[in-house]
Design an enzyme around this catalytic site. Sequence first.
Site, PDB file in Angstrom:
ATOM      1  N   GLN A   8       0.705  -1.197   0.099  1.00 11.03           N
ATOM      2  CA  GLN A   8       0.126  -0.127  -0.092  1.00 11.03           C
ATOM      3  C   GLN A   8       0.804   1.347  -0.086  1.00 11.03           C
ATOM      4  O   GLN A   8       0.641   2.291  -0.791  1.00 11.03           O
ATOM      5  CB  GLN A   8      -1.050  -0.064   1.252  1.00 11.03           C
ATOM      6  CG  GLN A   8      -1.958  -0.896   0.940  1.00 11.03           C
ATOM      7  CD  GLN A   8      -2.829  -0.964  -0.169  1.00 11.03           C
ATOM      8  OE1 GLN A   8      -3.553   0.000  -0.474  1.00 11.03           O
ATOM      9  NE2 GLN A   8      -2.628  -2.152  -0.847  1.00 11.03           N
ATOM     10  N   HIS A  15       1.767   3.102  -3.269  1.00  8.67           N
ATOM     11  CA  HIS A  15       0.941   3.804  -4.146  1.00  8.67           C
ATOM     12  C   HIS A  15       1.448   5.248  -4.165  1.00  8.67           C
ATOM     13  O   HIS A  15       1.391   5.673  -5.290  1.00  8.67           O
ATOM     14  CB  HIS A  15      -0.571   3.610  -3.352  1.00  8.67           C
ATOM     15  CG  HIS A  15      -1.158   2.399  -4.012  1.00  8.67           C
ATOM     16  ND1 HIS A  15      -1.775   2.147  -5.322  1.00  8.67           N
ATOM     17  CD2 HIS A  15      -1.564   1.468  -3.291  1.00  8.67           C
ATOM     18  CE1 HIS A  15      -2.279   0.943  -5.366  1.00  8.67           C
ATOM     19  NE2 HIS A  15      -2.446   0.628  -4.216  1.00  8.67           N
ATOM     20  N   GLU A  44      -9.661   0.709   4.765  1.00  9.11           N
ATOM     21  CA  GLU A  44     -10.076   0.160   3.335  1.00  9.11           C
ATOM     22  C   GLU A  44      -9.928  -1.299   3.118  1.00  9.11           C
ATOM     23  O   GLU A  44     -10.552  -1.986   2.680  1.00  9.11           O
ATOM     24  CB  GLU A  44      -9.254   1.209   2.406  1.00  9.11           C
ATOM     25  CG  GLU A  44      -9.310   0.794   0.967  1.00  9.11           C
ATOM     26  CD  GLU A  44      -8.588   1.517   0.259  1.00  9.11           C
ATOM     27  OE1 GLU A  44      -8.776   1.413  -1.179  1.00  9.11           O
ATOM     28  OE2 GLU A  44      -7.546   1.875   0.677  1.00  9.11           O
ATOM     29  N   HIS A  45      -8.759  -1.703   3.384  1.00  9.54           N
ATOM     30  CA  HIS A  45      -8.253  -3.045   3.294  1.00  9.54           C
ATOM     31  C   HIS A  45      -7.803  -3.548   4.749  1.00  9.54           C
ATOM     32  O   HIS A  45      -6.803  -2.854   5.429  1.00  9.54           O
ATOM     33  CB  HIS A  45      -7.065  -3.174   2.549  1.00  9.54           C
ATOM     34  CG  HIS A  45      -7.059  -2.606   1.068  1.00  9.54           C
ATOM     35  ND1 HIS A  45      -6.441  -1.338   0.829  1.00  9.54           N
ATOM     36  CD2 HIS A  45      -7.730  -3.142  -0.161  1.00  9.54           C
ATOM     37  CE1 HIS A  45      -6.749  -1.125  -0.325  1.00  9.54           C
ATOM     38  NE2 HIS A  45      -7.826  -2.247  -1.101  1.00  9.54           N
ATOM     39  N   ASP A  75      -6.459  -6.663  -4.930  1.00  9.01           N
ATOM     40  CA  ASP A  75      -6.431  -5.512  -6.096  1.00  9.01           C
ATOM     41  C   ASP A  75      -6.615  -5.983  -7.356  1.00  9.01           C
ATOM     42  O   ASP A  75      -6.774  -5.145  -8.279  1.00  9.01           O
ATOM     43  CB  ASP A  75      -5.022  -4.992  -5.928  1.00  9.01           C
ATOM     44  CG  ASP A  75      -5.026  -3.901  -4.816  1.00  9.01           C
ATOM     45  OD1 ASP A  75      -5.899  -3.376  -4.150  1.00  9.01           O
ATOM     46  OD2 ASP A  75      -3.712  -3.462  -4.404  1.00  9.01           O
ATOM     47  N   HIS A  94     -53.660  17.870  -1.539  1.00 14.09           N
ATOM     48  CA  HIS A  94     -53.169  16.276  -1.290  1.00 14.09           C
ATOM     49  C   HIS A  94     -54.384  15.576  -0.682  1.00 14.09           C
ATOM     50  O   HIS A  94     -54.624  14.440  -1.429  1.00 14.09           O
ATOM     51  CB  HIS A  94     -52.027  16.237  -0.317  1.00 14.09           C
ATOM     52  CG  HIS A  94     -50.703  16.455  -0.914  1.00 14.09           C
ATOM     53  ND1 HIS A  94     -50.224  17.655  -1.110  1.00 14.09           N
ATOM     54  CD2 HIS A  94     -49.646  15.478  -1.158  1.00 14.09           C
ATOM     55  CE1 HIS A  94     -48.861  17.700  -1.738  1.00 14.09           C
ATOM     56  NE2 HIS A  94     -48.396  16.392  -1.487  1.00 14.09           N
TER      57      HIS A  94
END
Length: 440
Positions: free
Chosen positions: A265, A268, A333-334, A367, A426
């Site tokens: 990670q 990235h 996230e992961h 991934d 209505h």
Amino acid sequence: MPAEVVLRRLNAAAAGFDAELGQLLSWDEVSNPQVVASVTQILAAIKDRGDSALLQYSQQFDGLTATSVAELEIPIARCQQALANIDPAQRDALEHAAQRIRQYHEHQQQSSWSFTEPDGTVLGQQITAMDRVGLYVPGGKATYPSSVLMNAIPAKVAGVKELIMVSPTPGGFVNEMVLAAAAIAGVDKVFCVGGAQAIAALAYGTDLVPRVDKIVGPGNIYVATAKRQVFGLVGLDMIAGPSEILVICDGQTDPDWIAMDLFSQAEHDEDAQSILISPDVNFLAAVEASIARLLPEADRVDIIRQSLMGRGAMIEVADMDEAMMLVNRIAPEHLELSVADPESLLPKIRHAGAIFMGRHTPEALGDYCAGPNHVLPTSGTARFSSPLGVYDFQKRSSIIHCSPAGAAVLAKTASVLARGESLTAHALSAEYRLKAGDDE
């Protein structure tokens, strides 16, 4: 000479830990006022001047030599050519991944449904796909053919009629695997534009780029800021922050494996976040030693080092129960559960984008080719968000078909509630049906 320490060490039992963790997790770069101002200007220019502004920004930011806006479109035949010409091993990998992603997402398909009440009234829900979706594929520090597959295939499984892909090509560099992935996934149109200008073109539409109903796909801070500003005009998948991984380990996994999972990670970008939690302090030290030994050999060593030093951490906890409490606070996230019995921990996890179970399930498999989507909620938004899926490309319409008898019954209730809200029209609208039911 002592090994370089690149990951800060925290202890969940230490005074001030909550504040330290909060500072570690904080991320609000999408609110950067300078970026917001720049993006606002770009959006306005695309809205006002369309293709001429799009060409100008592509020349300015991506260094393209295109002299006409038509050159910003990449023909689908060019994508098919890329698929035919890439290395056979790359093609096999893309096709294998695509097959698994498609198979997984086919399980997410929803069907329209209805039921009939005793008086003949029919209620239900109609599921329909969106007409046109825009897909943003990054093309800066790294290019991501996997993102093409992960975003495009669920859209096609959902039944989206037209999928428009935008991806920057800095300096004119075109990634052949990205084009090949577009061909495999069934993308309908491809444009070599990126940044906030690409988001604006998808949201507003230009003569070249069709206006879409929803924009999906990750990007840098300018892309994320632009997505936030056009939300409401178009739908969005999410406002994604930097990539994250949280590894929970009982101390029995090879420390080199865990070190590389953290690297996966961190590579990235410099703002990515890698965190390891374990009750075994000796194991944390072993991973630290692995990091020091393996880091100099990494291809993206400078990015990994900056990421780990800036936003990474090792956290010592008392036990797995405390580790699970931190998981739910972080909402990663992961999440890797690198433990002997991951199934026993699963019921305790309330917030996580994707959960990787056991020692032999590194996040990297998710991934690319495991099947579930790699577009996941970041920055703690797993508390209320889910992975991208088929359902993100579909709409649900309520179906209400009243029989005369059913209308008469419902009209009485609606009339009372409408008059209670002082909405006389209505009430009368419902009461007219009540009278019609009485007449019959």
